[in-house]
Design a protein around this motif. Structure first.
Motif, PDB file in Angstrom:
ATOM      1  N   PRO A 258      -6.007  17.329 -22.029  1.00 12.54           N
ATOM      2  CA  PRO A 258      -6.724  16.274 -22.765  1.00 12.54           C
ATOM      3  C   PRO A 258      -6.673  16.503 -24.272  1.00 12.54           C
ATOM      4  CG  PRO A 258      -8.060  17.158 -20.970  1.00 12.54           C
ATOM      5  CD  PRO A 258      -6.906  18.076 -21.124  1.00 12.54           C
ATOM      6  N   LEU A 259      -6.335  15.455 -25.002  1.00 12.12           N
ATOM      7  CA  LEU A 259      -6.424  15.458 -26.461  1.00 12.12           C
ATOM      8  C   LEU A 259      -7.757  14.817 -26.821  1.00 12.12           C
ATOM      9  CD1 LEU A 259      -5.302  15.776 -29.339  1.00 12.12           C
ATOM     10  CD2 LEU A 259      -4.184  13.539 -29.044  1.00 12.12           C
ATOM     11  N   LYS A 260      -8.653  15.600 -27.436  1.00 12.28           N
ATOM     12  CA  LYS A 260     -10.011  15.132 -27.695  1.00 12.28           C
ATOM     13  C   LYS A 260     -10.330  15.172 -29.180  1.00 12.28           C
ATOM     14  CE  LYS A 260     -12.005  16.570 -23.259  1.00 12.28           C
ATOM     15  NZ  LYS A 260     -13.110  17.329 -22.606  1.00 12.28           N
ATOM     16  N   THR A 261     -11.197  14.273 -29.590  1.00 12.67           N
ATOM     17  CA  THR A 261     -11.771  14.311 -30.928  1.00 12.67           C
ATOM     18  C   THR A 261     -13.286  14.217 -30.808  1.00 12.67           C
ATOM     19  OG1 THR A 261     -11.747  11.906 -31.300  1.00 12.67           O
ATOM     20  CG2 THR A 261      -9.747  13.131 -31.869  1.00 12.67           C
ATOM     21  N   ASN A 262     -13.967  14.817 -31.776  1.00 15.08           N
ATOM     22  CA  ASN A 262     -15.430  14.800 -31.795  1.00 15.08           C
ATOM     23  C   ASN A 262     -15.903  14.599 -33.222  1.00 15.08           C
ATOM     24  OD1 ASN A 262     -17.903  17.073 -32.281  1.00 15.08           O
ATOM     25  ND2 ASN A 262     -18.302  15.458 -30.813  1.00 15.08           N
ATOM     26  N   MET A 263     -16.803  13.634 -33.414  1.00 11.70           N
ATOM     27  CA  MET A 263     -17.358  13.357 -34.733  1.00 11.70           C
ATOM     28  C   MET A 263     -18.846  13.101 -34.588  1.00 11.70           C
ATOM     29  SD  MET A 263     -18.615  10.967 -37.039  1.00 11.70           S
ATOM     30  CE  MET A 263     -18.099   9.333 -36.568  1.00 11.70           C
ATOM     31  N   VAL A 264     -19.644  13.780 -35.418  1.00  9.64           N
ATOM     32  CA  VAL A 264     -21.093  13.575 -35.425  1.00  9.64           C
ATOM     33  C   VAL A 264     -21.525  13.363 -36.870  1.00  9.64           C
ATOM     34  CG1 VAL A 264     -23.355  14.541 -34.897  1.00  9.64           C
ATOM     35  CG2 VAL A 264     -21.416  15.010 -33.384  1.00  9.64           C
ATOM     36  N   MET A 265     -22.186  12.245 -37.121  1.00  8.32           N
ATOM     37  CA  MET A 265     -22.708  11.909 -38.441  1.00  8.32           C
ATOM     38  C   MET A 265     -24.226  11.925 -38.375  1.00  8.32           C
ATOM     39  SD  MET A 265     -21.282  11.229 -41.348  1.00  8.32           S
ATOM     40  CE  MET A 265     -21.997  10.911 -42.972  1.00  8.32           C
TER      41      MET A 265
END
Length: 258
Positions: free
Chosen positions: A101-108
């Motif tokens: 799996p190619l994953k991205t994670n972003m939390v603002m």
């Protein structure tokens, strides 16, 4: 008489068909099929397919407001009533590849502080593939061992740097054994002045030619788990080691960190 009527009727029908072919045909447009949102449960709860793609998306967040009459970070001060409101938005994506799996994670995060001012902060932003993670996340020195547990004000006792840029590889043997190694930049933390062994303050960063190094290993079997992790800071040229033992008894869990 009946035969004559039949022949006349047939001739009229043929004439009508010929007239229809002579004019331009009117073709109604076919309605486009409606694609409903599909659940993507391969990567956990909350994911769904982005319509028209094979990429899965998860959107989450939280809103928190708290009032307090005691400052855990400065127990001898008398600040009076403190009120704090926070909002967070998290966006995760996952796409299946031949390498996993190619994953991205972003939390603002947005904080409404005392003094009627809003502070915005990019908490996390990283990409992961095949056990590798690159970007901003909490230091593996604190996250690999499970932070300081589910306790209030878990950072009153300093336990290492948090959000920073890193290149990390996590290994999971599938039999309970895990390991991690990470190259980290402690200059990219929130205040840029956090080390692994203690909280320190310096404006001289001229000797920061090499990244910091974090390495750890752990094993879990049944209700028991053990992890040890070490971090070395290339600026202050010092390091620290900590370990954590976990026990899960079903109705309650406990841990010991040192």
């Amino acid at each position: 008489m009946n035969i004559k009527s039949l022949l006349l009727g047939s001739a009229a029908a043929l004439a009508a068909v010929s007239g229809a072919h002579a004019a331009d045909a009117i073709v109604a447009a076919e309605p486009e099929p409606l694609e409903y949102v599909r659940i993507c449960d391969a990567y956990g709860a909350g994911y769904f397919f982005i319509p028209g793609t094979e990429t899965c998306l998860k959107i989450g967040g939280m809103v928190r407001t708290e009032g307090k009459w005691y400052d855990a970070y400065s127990p001898n001060t008398h600040n009076g009533t403190l009120w704090h409101t926070r909002a967070e938005l998290s966006i995760d994506t996952a796409t299946d590849t031949e390498y996993g799996p190619l994953k991205t994670n972003m939390v603002m995060r947005w904080d409404w502080q005392e003094g009627n001012s809003t502070d915005s902060k990019l908490l996390f932003a990283n990409i992961s593939l095949g056990g590798f993670l690159v970007g901003k996340a909490d230091s593996q020195y604190v996250s690999y061992t499970g932070y300081a547990g589910d306790v209030i004000n878990d950072d009153v006792v300093y336990d290492g740097p948090y959000e920073l840029n890193q290149l990390t590889y996590n290994y999971d043997a599938g039999n309970g054994f895990t390991a991690v190694i990470s190259l980290e930049d402690s200059n990219s933390t929130s205040d840029g002045k956090n080390s692994y062994g203690s909280s320190w303050w310096t404006d001289d960063k001229s000797n920061h030619y090499a990244p910091d190094v974090v390495a750890g290993a752990g094993f879990k079997s049944g209700a028991w788990g053990f992890k040890v992790v070490g971090g070395y800071d290339s600026i202050v040229e010092e390091g620290a080691i900590k370990a954590r033992v976990d026990a899960d008894f079903g109705v309650f869990s406990a841990f010991l960190a040192f």
